[in-house]
Scaffold this active site. Structure first.
Site, PDB file in Angstrom:
ATOM      1  N   HIS A  16      59.111  20.400 -33.663  1.00  0.00           N
ATOM      2  CA  HIS A  16      57.803  19.871 -33.249  1.00  0.00           C
ATOM      3  C   HIS A  16      56.700  20.304 -34.217  1.00  0.00           C
ATOM      4  O   HIS A  16      56.351  21.480 -34.283  1.00  0.00           O
ATOM      5  CB  HIS A  16      57.493  20.341 -31.819  1.00  0.00           C
ATOM      6  N   SER A  63      56.935  15.687 -28.278  1.00  0.00           N
ATOM      7  CA  SER A  63      56.007  16.736 -27.856  1.00  0.00           C
ATOM      8  C   SER A  63      56.331  17.253 -26.468  1.00  0.00           C
ATOM      9  O   SER A  63      55.706  18.190 -26.007  1.00  0.00           O
ATOM     10  CB  SER A  63      54.572  16.223 -27.934  1.00  0.00           C
ATOM     11  N   GLU A 105      57.350  24.205 -33.933  1.00  0.00           N
ATOM     12  CA  GLU A 105      58.063  24.764 -32.781  1.00  0.00           C
ATOM     13  C   GLU A 105      59.495  24.277 -32.889  1.00  0.00           C
ATOM     14  O   GLU A 105      59.731  23.059 -32.990  1.00  0.00           O
ATOM     15  CB  GLU A 105      57.500  24.196 -31.476  1.00  0.00           C
ATOM     16  N   ASN A 128      52.126  22.734 -26.019  1.00  0.00           N
ATOM     17  CA  ASN A 128      51.565  21.722 -25.116  1.00  0.00           C
ATOM     18  C   ASN A 128      51.524  22.180 -23.661  1.00  0.00           C
ATOM     19  O   ASN A 128      50.749  21.658 -22.866  1.00  0.00           O
ATOM     20  CB  ASN A 128      52.334  20.402 -25.244  1.00  0.00           C
TER      21      ASN A 128
HETATM   22  N1  CAA Z   1      45.779  15.483 -43.991  1.00  0.00           N
HETATM   23  C1  CAA Z   1      45.714  16.387 -44.987  1.00  0.00           C
HETATM   24  N2  CAA Z   1      44.741  17.305 -45.086  1.00  0.00           N
HETATM   25  C2  CAA Z   1      43.766  17.255 -44.173  1.00  0.00           C
HETATM   26  C3  CAA Z   1      43.759  16.318 -43.122  1.00  0.00           C
HETATM   27  C4  CAA Z   1      44.824  15.403 -43.064  1.00  0.00           C
HETATM   28  N3  CAA Z   1      44.916  14.471 -42.114  1.00  0.00           N
HETATM   29  N4  CAA Z   1      42.652  16.537 -42.345  1.00  0.00           N
HETATM   30  C5  CAA Z   1      42.002  17.572 -42.901  1.00  0.00           C
HETATM   31  N5  CAA Z   1      42.663  18.001 -43.995  1.00  0.00           N
HETATM   32  C6  CAA Z   1      42.342  19.131 -44.841  1.00  0.00           C
HETATM   33  C7  CAA Z   1      41.042  18.953 -45.576  1.00  0.00           C
HETATM   34  O1  CAA Z   1      41.262  18.326 -46.833  1.00  0.00           O
HETATM   35  C8  CAA Z   1      40.550  20.366 -45.747  1.00  0.00           C
HETATM   36  O2  CAA Z   1      41.240  20.978 -46.830  1.00  0.00           O
HETATM   37  P1  CAA Z   1      40.625  22.253 -47.594  1.00  0.00           P
HETATM   38  O3  CAA Z   1      40.682  23.408 -46.653  1.00  0.00           O
HETATM   39  O4  CAA Z   1      41.544  22.378 -48.722  1.00  0.00           O
HETATM   40  O5  CAA Z   1      39.233  21.888 -47.950  1.00  0.00           O
HETATM   41  C9  CAA Z   1      41.036  21.069 -44.473  1.00  0.00           C
HETATM   42  O6  CAA Z   1      42.096  20.260 -43.964  1.00  0.00           O
HETATM   43  C10 CAA Z   1      39.941  21.171 -43.471  1.00  0.00           C
HETATM   44  O7  CAA Z   1      39.444  19.868 -43.230  1.00  0.00           O
HETATM   45  P2  CAA Z   1      37.915  19.493 -43.102  1.00  0.00           P
HETATM   46  O8  CAA Z   1      37.074  20.461 -43.887  1.00  0.00           O
HETATM   47  O9  CAA Z   1      37.765  18.031 -43.387  1.00  0.00           O
HETATM   48  O10 CAA Z   1      37.593  19.597 -41.563  1.00  0.00           O
HETATM   49  P3  CAA Z   1      37.818  20.795 -40.585  1.00  0.00           P
HETATM   50  O11 CAA Z   1      37.507  22.105 -41.200  1.00  0.00           O
HETATM   51  O12 CAA Z   1      37.102  20.378 -39.352  1.00  0.00           O
HETATM   52  O13 CAA Z   1      39.376  20.777 -40.283  1.00  0.00           O
HETATM   53  C11 CAA Z   1      41.171  20.122 -38.944  1.00  0.00           C
HETATM   54  C12 CAA Z   1      40.016  19.646 -39.799  1.00  0.00           C
HETATM   55  C13 CAA Z   1      42.199  20.847 -39.822  1.00  0.00           C
HETATM   56  C14 CAA Z   1      41.811  18.895 -38.354  1.00  0.00           C
HETATM   57  C15 CAA Z   1      40.621  21.123 -37.871  1.00  0.00           C
HETATM   58  O14 CAA Z   1      39.541  20.548 -37.201  1.00  0.00           O
HETATM   59  C16 CAA Z   1      41.649  21.542 -36.852  1.00  0.00           C
HETATM   60  O15 CAA Z   1      42.468  22.402 -37.096  1.00  0.00           O
HETATM   61  N6  CAA Z   1      41.597  20.931 -35.641  1.00  0.00           N
HETATM   62  C17 CAA Z   1      42.538  21.221 -34.585  1.00  0.00           C
HETATM   63  C18 CAA Z   1      43.804  20.454 -34.797  1.00  0.00           C
HETATM   64  C19 CAA Z   1      44.816  20.719 -33.733  1.00  0.00           C
HETATM   65  O16 CAA Z   1      44.614  21.432 -32.771  1.00  0.00           O
HETATM   66  N7  CAA Z   1      45.979  20.098 -33.903  1.00  0.00           N
HETATM   67  C20 CAA Z   1      47.039  20.191 -32.955  1.00  0.00           C
HETATM   68  C21 CAA Z   1      46.971  19.026 -32.058  1.00  0.00           C
HETATM   69  S1  CAA Z   1      48.245  19.085 -30.855  1.00  0.00           S
HETATM   70  C22 CAA Z   1      49.554  18.379 -31.605  1.00  0.00           C
HETATM   71  O17 CAA Z   1      49.527  17.915 -32.697  1.00  0.00           O
HETATM   72  C23 CAA Z   1      50.828  18.422 -30.852  1.00  0.00           C
HETATM   73  C24 CAA Z   1      51.071  17.476 -29.785  1.00  0.00           C
HETATM   74  O18 CAA Z   1      52.222  17.331 -29.466  1.00  0.00           O
HETATM   75  C25 CAA Z   1      50.045  16.778 -29.004  1.00  0.00           C
END
Ligand code: CAA
Length: 293
Positions: free
Chosen positions: A141, A120, A153, A191
């Site tokens: 990424h 990351s 990315e 990031n």
């Molecule tokens: N694996 C597979 N599918 C998943 C999942 C997982 N771990 N978590 C959630 N889902 C799916 C659910 O099944 C659901 O599917 P449908 O649309 O088909 O119903 C969908 O994602 C939405 O999930 P939920 O309804 O349970 O919950 P939500 O609407 O709150 O979404 C989330 C969950 C997708 C995690 C959303 O909250 C989100 O996008 N959060 C932000 C995540 C983010 O910013 N990630 C980047 C982090 S930074 C990074 O990763 C990089 C780094 O280097 C630090």
């Protein structure tokens, strides 16, 4: 060059997600970790996430079985990479661990194989330089949760060729992701913005500006983020955020990226977010409860 077999190093949060999307896209995958319990946990997570899709009728039982059947859990690094066309590394963000792993991979992977790091923030050029194929070394990424997030990315190191970029773009598209091409810089594009933003939310908590739940609600509704910054911090892992912040300070030589003292204290206490059951929220009950600071 056609990619058929992918070795994913690391079966943790990112590694199992990467193995999942690669297998679902039709690639043969070997998923390697250093202990059988990590491999088993990664496989169980992939199964659980595939079952979400099955329940929602997005995939059939047959697709689920075929996808799982394409993934082999492996402990031996040489075994994992020996016939891979692409190696994607998702091991902990510890520079020396990554460098040692890449030296070993470079010895054992076929000459034609492309080496991609899911780091990351760590320098792609620094990792490429310990291999004999820096032109085939690249950053790839992914974002958490990998099966859901739509971006990869792609990061070009100093020696990465356009041919390598082209292949990685194709693989990323095949696993269902859109790509952005970024020239190497600490934190790349996402990031670079995300980590200072989350840190600023933690500084605000530290100063008593708002409670954890109000800060999250403010950003969720005020900016339409899917998760508030403190929920997201727990989700990404506070250890990862601290690591990236410290790395930014080292690399940019600019104190504006410094980590809040509260973040450091929490990591020292082992409160690293969801994976440890404790962070800005307490995950021991039915629903996460915000902590007071
Ligand atoms: N694996 C597979 N599918 C998943 C999942 C997982 N771990 N978590 C959630 N889902 C799916 C659910 O099944 C659901 O599917 P449908 O649309 O088909 O119903 C969908 O994602 C939405 O999930 P939920 O309804 O349970 O919950 P939500 O609407 O709150 O979404 C989330 C969950 C997708 C995690 C959303 O909250 C989100 O996008 N959060 C932000 C995540 C983010 O910013 N990630 C980047 C982090 S930074 C990074 O990763 C990089 C780094 O280097 C630090």
């Amino acid at each position: 060059m056609e990619i058929k077999k992918i070795a994913v190093l690391g079966a943790g949060q990112m590694g199992n997600g990467i193995a999942h999307v690669c297998a679902q896209a039709g690639y043969e995958v070997s998923m390697r970790d250093i202990d059988q319990k990590f491999v088993d946990k990664g496989m169980a997570t992939i199964k659980k996430n595939l079952e979400r899709g099955l329940k929602k009728e997005r995939i059939t039982q047959e697709e689920l079985d075929t996808t799982l059947g394409r993934i082999t859990g492996v402990l031996d690094l040489k075994e994992a990479v020996k016939d891979a066309d692409l190696v994607i590394e998702a091991i902990p963000e510890i520079v020396n661990l990554k460098l040692d792993t890449w030296r070993e991979v470079d010895e054992s992977a076929p000459e034609h194989a492309i080496l991609a790091s899911n780091t990351s923030s760590i320098s792609i050029t620094q990792m490429a330089a310990v291999t004999k194929r820096p032109e085939k070394f690249i950053g790839m990424h992914f974002f958490n949760p990998v099966p859901v997030m739509g971006l990869v990315e792609i990061i070009k190191g100093q020696a990465t060729t356009d041919d390598t970029v082209k292949v990685i773009k194709e693989v990323s598209h095949k696993v269902g992701k859109k790509t952005v091409l970024v020239n190497e810089a600490p934190g790349f594009a996402v990031n670079r913005l995300l980590v200072p933003a989350i840190n600023e939310a933690i500084f605000a908590i530290q100063e008593g500006v708002a409670t954890v739940e109000d800060m999250d609600l403010a950003i969720k509704l005020g900016l339409n983020w899917p998760m508030g910054p403190l929920t997201l911090a727990d989700f990404v892992g506070l250890d990862t955020l601290l690591y990236i912040s410290d790395y930014f300070v080292d690399e940019f030589k600019d104190g504006k990226y410094r980590a809040p003292a509260l973040l450091r204290k929490m990591v020292r206490a082992g409160w690293v977010g969801r994976k440890s059951g404790m962070g800005f929220y307490d995950y021991s009950g039915e629903t996460p409860e915000p902590n007071r600071f």
